[in-house]
Design an enzyme around this catalytic site. Structure first.
Site, PDB file in Angstrom:
ATOM      1  CB  ALA A 108      -1.193   0.129   1.398  1.00 32.05           C
ATOM      2  CE  LYS A 109       5.630   0.639  -3.800  1.00 30.63           C
ATOM      3  NZ  LYS A 109       5.024  -0.265  -4.271  1.00 30.63           N
ATOM      4  NE  ARG A 110      -2.991   3.329   2.131  1.00 30.71           N
ATOM      5  CZ  ARG A 110      -3.152   2.732   1.003  1.00 30.71           C
ATOM      6  NH1 ARG A 110      -2.553   3.428   0.059  1.00 30.71           N
ATOM      7  NH2 ARG A 110      -4.584   2.055   0.507  1.00 30.71           N
TER       8      ARG A 110
END
Length: 316
Positions: A108-110
């Site tokens: 998700a690379k939040r």
């Protein structure tokens, strides 16, 4: 106490396979007969038809490799683009893989701060509090990729969930895209490159979450396309579990992919997405309906090549 890094290390050892299957589905990756079946059944709800086709494709691939591959890594964007139907497919895919005994790394690379980062952490790897006071797993992934370039206040909420629930994160350190060097290889005043500074931060952030296997649940993302940087980063992060994208379709071979591993061949997991999902497109000896068999064959080949590369390291 539950520890994600321990779970991952032990699953890799059990299957003798340091690989993760990325599930980044595009409709063109899915055989036409599956797509047309759902379009026929669900038209004019094309978003739902697409999501159902993706779920059928995903579950077939999971069935094909769950006994040989330790984990899946679904990329959230490929599901979010189909709206509510896509999100539902993502949740069902995660649950299906976990039911088959696989670990799930949510790609998700939040990246955010404060209460927003807390919401991301609880939603993806933790629990959400509902109106009646109960708490519910929404995505229930085992780990999530995060972008640490906002600093510790964007990471601390994830660390809290990792410590409480035994989950993990993988923080971007050096990525596999070509333009990554424009920023990540810039030299700072103290002589370190930007990615080396991030590696030092990840190493520090993860010290309290080192498990019995010797690795922290605060992991790092190190692209397979930059093996020299991976070797340098490993020296700065001796106890960090590394997620290695870039194998296969992005151009990295097994020798480059294993550069992130420790000298005894541990502490990293290599991702392949398109090369596994689209393996059937390269097999003239198989019908498109045998796509899952092609993926299994490709996964076994990847496993053999990585294990061979670990025995004869080119980058140390």
């Amino acid at each position: 106490m539950k520890n994600f890094a321990d779970d991952l290390a032990r699953k890799i050892a059990e299957l003798n396979n340091p690989t993760v299957m990325g599930l980044d589905p595009r409709l063109e990756y899915i055989p036409e007969d599956i797509r047309q079946k759902w379009i026929k059944d669900l038209a004019p709800d094309t978003e739902l038809a697409a999501a159902c086709a993706i779920y059928e494709f995903n579950t077939a691939l999971i069935d094909a490799v769950c006994d040989i591959v330790p984990a899946i890594k679904p990329q959230f964007a490929y599901y979010e683009m189909y709206g509510v139907a896509g999100i539902d497919t993502l949740k069902k895919t995660i649950a299906y893989a976990k039911n088959k005994g696989m670990l799930v790394i949510a790609d998700a690379k939040r990246n955010d701060i404060g209460s927003t980062a807390t919401a991301y952490a609880e939603g993806i790897i933790g629990e959400t509090e509902l109106d009646d006071g109960s708490r519910k797993h929404m995505f229930n992934a085992d780990a999530v990729t995060v972008n640490g370039y906002l600093g510790i206040d964007g990471i601390k909420p994830f660390l809290d969930v990792c410590a409480r629930d035994g989950k993990g994160i993988f923080t971007l350190v050096h990525t596999s895209n070509p333009s990554a060097v424009d920023f990540q290889d810039m030299v700072l005043e103290d002589g370190r490159k930007v990615y080396e500074l991030m590696a030092d931060c990840v190493n520090e952030w993860g010290k309290e979450l080192i498990g019995e296997e010797g690795f922290s649940s605060v992991g790092a993302v190190l692209g397979a396309t930059v093996p020299e940087q991976a070797v340098a980063a490993r020296k700065r992060m001796p106890n960090t579990f590394m997620l290695v994208p870039g194998y296969g379709a992005q151009g990295a071979g097994p020798d480059a992919a294993v550069a992130s591993f420790t000298k005894d061949g541990k502490g990293a997991i290599v991702n392949a997405s398109r090369s596994l999902m689209c393996a059937w497109k390269k097999r003239e000896d198989l019908a498109p309906s045998d796509f899952a068999r092609a993926t299994r064959d490709e996964a076994l080949d990847m496993k053999a090549k990585l294990n061979a590369a670990l025995k004869d390291r080119k980058y140390v």
